[in-house]
Design a protein around this motif. Structure first.
Motif, short mmCIF file in Angstrom:
data_model
loop_
_atom_site.label_atom_id
_atom_site.label_comp_id
_atom_site.label_asym_id
_atom_site.label_seq_id
_atom_site.Cartn_x
_atom_site.Cartn_y
_atom_site.Cartn_z
N VAL A 5 28.49 -21.72 3.99
CA VAL A 5 29.58 -22.10 4.70
C VAL A 5 30.59 -22.98 3.55
N LEU A 6 29.69 -23.83 2.79
CA LEU A 6 30.72 -24.68 1.81
C LEU A 6 31.44 -23.95 0.82
N PRO A 7 31.19 -23.13 0.20
CA PRO A 7 31.73 -22.23 -0.61
C PRO A 7 33.08 -21.37 -0.02
N SER A 8 32.80 -21.06 1.12
CA SER A 8 33.88 -20.42 1.83
C SER A 8 35.05 -21.37 2.06
N PHE A 9 34.53 -22.72 2.57
CA PHE A 9 35.48 -23.64 3.06
C PHE A 9 36.30 -24.34 1.94
N VAL A 10 35.60 -24.26 0.96
CA VAL A 10 36.25 -24.77 -0.49
C VAL A 10 37.19 -23.81 -1.03
N ARG A 11 36.93 -22.46 -0.75
CA ARG A 11 37.73 -21.50 -1.36
C ARG A 11 39.28 -21.51 -0.38
N LYS A 12 38.86 -21.70 0.89
CA LYS A 12 40.01 -21.75 1.79
C LYS A 12 40.85 -22.72 1.38
N LEU A 13 40.29 -23.83 1.05
CA LEU A 13 41.14 -25.21 0.81
C LEU A 13 42.10 -24.76 -0.51
N PHE A 14 41.54 -23.96 -1.28
CA PHE A 14 42.44 -23.65 -2.56
C PHE A 14 43.19 -22.29 -2.48
N SER A 15 43.07 -21.64 -1.17
CA SER A 15 43.89 -20.48 -1.14
C SER A 15 44.80 -20.50 0.26
N LYS A 16 44.19 -20.46 1.52
CA LYS A 16 44.97 -20.20 2.59
C LYS A 16 45.44 -21.68 2.86
N TYR A 17 44.97 -22.66 2.62
CA TYR A 17 45.32 -24.14 2.86
C TYR A 17 45.73 -24.98 1.76
N LEU A 18 46.12 -24.17 0.62
CA LEU A 18 46.34 -24.93 -0.72
C LEU A 18 47.45 -25.86 -0.71
N LEU A 19 48.58 -25.51 0.32
CA LEU A 19 49.73 -26.36 0.58
C LEU A 19 49.39 -27.80 1.05
N ILE A 20 48.41 -27.83 2.19
CA ILE A 20 47.95 -28.84 2.60
C ILE A 20 46.90 -29.69 1.80
N THR A 21 46.10 -29.10 0.99
CA THR A 21 45.12 -29.48 0.07
C THR A 21 45.96 -30.52 -1.06
N ASN A 22 46.95 -29.70 -1.52
CA ASN A 22 47.87 -30.39 -2.60
C ASN A 22 48.83 -31.46 -2.15
N THR A 23 49.05 -31.47 -0.73
CA THR A 23 49.81 -32.55 -0.22
C THR A 23 48.84 -33.90 0.14
N VAL A 24 47.88 -33.45 0.61
CA VAL A 24 46.87 -34.61 1.02
C VAL A 24 46.32 -35.11 -0.18
N THR A 25 45.97 -34.10 -1.21
CA THR A 25 45.66 -35.11 -2.60
C THR A 25 46.69 -35.73 -3.24
N CYS A 26 47.71 -35.30 -3.28
CA CYS A 26 49.07 -36.31 -4.04
C CYS A 26 49.03 -37.42 -3.01
N SER A 27 49.17 -37.46 -1.91
CA SER A 27 49.22 -38.61 -1.07
C SER A 27 47.89 -39.71 -1.23
N SER A 28 46.65 -39.22 -1.10
CA SER A 28 45.57 -39.87 -1.38
C SER A 28 45.57 -40.68 -2.61
N LEU A 29 46.09 -39.91 -3.61
CA LEU A 29 45.81 -40.25 -5.04
C LEU A 29 46.98 -41.52 -5.33
N LEU A 30 47.96 -41.48 -4.58
CA LEU A 30 49.16 -42.47 -4.87
C LEU A 30 48.55 -43.60 -4.22
N ALA A 31 47.90 -43.37 -2.76
CA ALA A 31 47.14 -44.62 -2.16
C ALA A 31 46.24 -45.28 -2.93
N ILE A 32 45.29 -44.45 -3.55
CA ILE A 32 44.30 -45.09 -4.28
C ILE A 32 44.65 -45.79 -5.73
N GLY A 33 45.71 -45.25 -6.10
CA GLY A 33 46.21 -45.71 -7.55
C GLY A 33 46.84 -46.98 -7.11
#
Length: 203
Positions: A5-33
Motif C-alpha cells: 500500500v505504501l508505494p502506491s500511496f507515495v506514487r499518488k502523492l507525486f502524481s495525482k496529488y502533486l499540487l497538494i504535496t508541493n504546497t504542503v511541503t512548501c508551507s511546512s518547510l517555511l514553518a520549520i525554517g
C-alpha cells in the motif's frame, strides 16, 4: 500499513496529488525554517541577557504560522512554475538550462521574494507605507543572496531532477534558505544586515 500500500500511496502523492504535496511541503518547510531561526535567536538571547528577561525568550508560534500561510499561498506558484519552464523550454541541454536559470532569476525569484516580504507584512498588520518601506529595506538583501545561491541549485535541478520532484528538491534546499529569510525578516541582526546591503547598493 502494508508495504504494497505504501508505494502506491507515495506514487499518488507525486502524481495525482502533486499540487497538494508541493504546497504542503512548501508551507511546512517555511514553518520549520522559522522555528530553526527562532531557536537560534532564543539561544543567543539567553546568553546575552539576564535571567530576569527569560520570559521574553519563548517561541512566537503566530510568527511561524504566518510563515506557513505564506507557504500555502506561494506553493501553487512554485508547482506550476516548473511545469511551465519544462513546457516553454523543454530539454536539459546546457543552453536550455541557462535559459531556465535566467528566467527563474528574472521572474520567479523577484516574485517569490517580493510576495514573501509583502505577504508577511500584511499578515503582521503593517500599514501600506510600513509594508513598502519594509520591502525596500529587505528585498535587495534577499534577492542579492538569492542570485548567489539559486543558480547553482537550479542547475542541478534542471539537469538531474525529474520534473515531478523538482519542487520537493527545491524545498529541501529552501529549508536553509527559509532560515535566512526568517533571519532577515524578524531578527535585529538581520535588519542590520538588510540596512547595510541597501545602503551599499544605493551608493
Amino acid at each position: 500499513m502494508s508495504s504494497s500500500v505504501l508505494p502506491s500511496f507515495v506514487r499518488k502523492l507525486f502524481s495525482k496529488y502533486l499540487l497538494i504535496t508541493n504546497t504542503v511541503t512548501c508551507s511546512s518547510l517555511l514553518a520549520i525554517g522559522d522555528a530553526i531561526e527562532q531557536t537560534r535567536e532564543i539561544r543567543r538571547n539567553r546568553k546575552n541577557e539576564s535571567h530576569a528577561s527569560k520570559h521574553h525568550h519563548s517561541y512566537n508560534w503566530k510568527r511561524t504560522g504566518r510563515m506557513a500561510c505564506i507557504g500555502l499561498a506561494l506553493g501553487p506558484f512554485n508547482h506550476y512554475w516548473y511545469f511551465f519552464l519544462d513546457r516553454f523550454l523543454p530539454g536539459t541541454s546546457g543552453k536550455m538550462v541557462i535559459k531556465k536559470i535566467l528566467l527563474d532569476q528574472v521572474v520567479a525569484a523577484p516574485f517569490f521574494n517580493g510576495s514573501f516580504i509583502l505577504g508577511i507584512g500584511v499578515l503582521e498588520g503593517k500599514s501600506l507605507t510600513e509594508n513598502l518601506d519594509n520591502f525596500k529595506s529587505k528585498f535587495p538583501t534577499l534577492y542579492l543572496i538569492d542570485c548567489f545561491i539559486w543558480p547553482v541549485t537550479q542547475s542541478i535541478n534542471f539537469l538531474y531532477v525529474p520534473s515531478r520532484f523538482r519542487v520537493v528538491y527545491v524545498n529541501v534546499v529552501v529549508l536553509f534558505w527559509n532560515v535566512f529569510m526568517s533571519y532577515v525578516m524578524h531578527d535585529s541582526e538581520g535588519n542590520v544586515l538588510a540596512n547595510k546591503v541597501t545602503s551599499w547598493l544605493s551608493k
